[in-house]
Design an enzyme around this catalytic site. Sequence first.
Site, PDB file in Angstrom:
ATOM      1  CD  GLU A  80      -2.747   1.062   2.432  1.00  0.00           C
ATOM      2  OE1 GLU A  80      -3.159  -0.111   2.649  1.00  0.00           O
ATOM      3  OE2 GLU A  80      -3.348   2.085   2.966  1.00  0.00           O
ATOM      4  CE  LYS A 269      -6.051  -1.450   5.848  1.00  0.00           C
ATOM      5  NZ  LYS A 269      -5.271  -0.529   4.910  1.00  0.00           N
ATOM      6  CG  ASP A 285       1.415 -16.891  11.927  1.00  0.00           C
ATOM      7  OD1 ASP A 285       0.646 -16.328  11.263  1.00  0.00           O
ATOM      8  OD2 ASP A 285       1.175 -18.081  12.458  1.00  0.00           O
ATOM      9  CG  HIS A 382      -4.113   7.645  -0.266  1.00  0.00           C
ATOM     10  ND1 HIS A 382      -3.631   6.190  -0.581  1.00  0.00           N
ATOM     11  CD2 HIS A 382      -4.582   7.611   0.904  1.00  0.00           C
ATOM     12  CE1 HIS A 382      -3.604   5.507   0.591  1.00  0.00           C
ATOM     13  NE2 HIS A 382      -4.076   6.292   1.628  1.00  0.00           N
TER      14      HIS A 382
END
Length: 398
Positions: A80, A269, A285, A382
């Site tokens: 991202e 998030k 992991d 972005h």
Amino acid sequence: MSSRLPGFYKASLAERRRLLAEAVGLPVEAFAAVDPAALELAVADGMIENVIGTYALPFAVAVNFTVDGSDVVIPMAVEEPSIVAAASNAARMARPSGFVTTVSAPVMIGQIQITHVADVDAGVAAVKAAAGELVETARTTMPRMAERGGGPRALDVRMLTKTGPDGGVLVVHLHVDCRDAMGANLVNTLCEALADRVAAIAGGRPGLRILSNLTDGRMVTVRCSIPHAQLAGVSGDDGIIEGADVAAAIAAASRFAELDPYRAVTHNKGIMNGVDAVLVATGQDWRAVEAGAHAFACRAGSYRPLAVWTDRTSALDGELVMPLAVGTVGGALLGHPSTRLALALAGVTHADRLTALAAAAGLATNLAALRALATEGIQKGHMALHARKLARMVKETP
Ligand code: MEV
């Protein structure tokens, strides 16, 4: 070393490798470990089933970080755009205090389920009475772990139900200090070794024997304090916003996440953007950490933010608390050349330092996201990155 590498983002890829090699004291040839074919097909073929190739991701470092008093570059593997830039910018703002962490002892929980217990109360009492003996048996199963200061620590038991399709059910938790290992194999081995004996003591049948990914015995807390002056920014209509106003808006955004699970999930998030990028780069992991983080976020009965921000007189204070189980020995990916380079770049030799770095990255990406949301909005940055990508694609099109 200094993690301040001014102009790093503007340098060419080759120049970045040279600057970084110099900063961390590695030969520039070491970066072959993050060349596209670093993971050989034959090695990949031995790792999982039905292999037909390998899968590459961009590998970067976030700069400007100070964690527990020392400067460090933070390896990140992620697709991202803007996560690495966001982490680096937030780390620069946090430099006056740096990120300060507290990492708990690396204690993992192994679960042994016992079903068809005729008398559950008596079963629970019997296991409680035998806890010392069971821990001792577990310890003798793993003598080398105990020699290294780790190994089984305690055992407790909980009643789950007295009746149902599986009869009376109870669960035994074995708490194991895994030192520098993530510990899944270790804990599973111990649970399998103890299950028959536990079932006999409880008067039931052994069921599942597996570690829990809700690793609330293996926690990290990371804090930082951002002087208001560092937070000044640009608003959506290009006006300047004072640092104190940005701090107030970030604190309000944090309260929004505390009040609303829909927002809390997105807030978290933004934290996992940083945490996972470090976990992927260092061969951890990350699914286990994700599962544990979200379960922990729900511990009070509703989904809550893992990090909160509080506005003080002249600084904004952030605190992230989460379970975070990582390992620097024994993991499936620790033989991966890119993973070894990632750990070397960050100077990581022990799991607790890796925990501290992943958590610091998470608090940094959370801060950067909230600051962007509280000022010019997330899309502007972005879109600038997308424009850069498009320009490059156009240039490269024959
Ligand atoms: C995008 O990857 C992450 C954010 O949505 C996080 C947030 O809203 O806090 C920007």
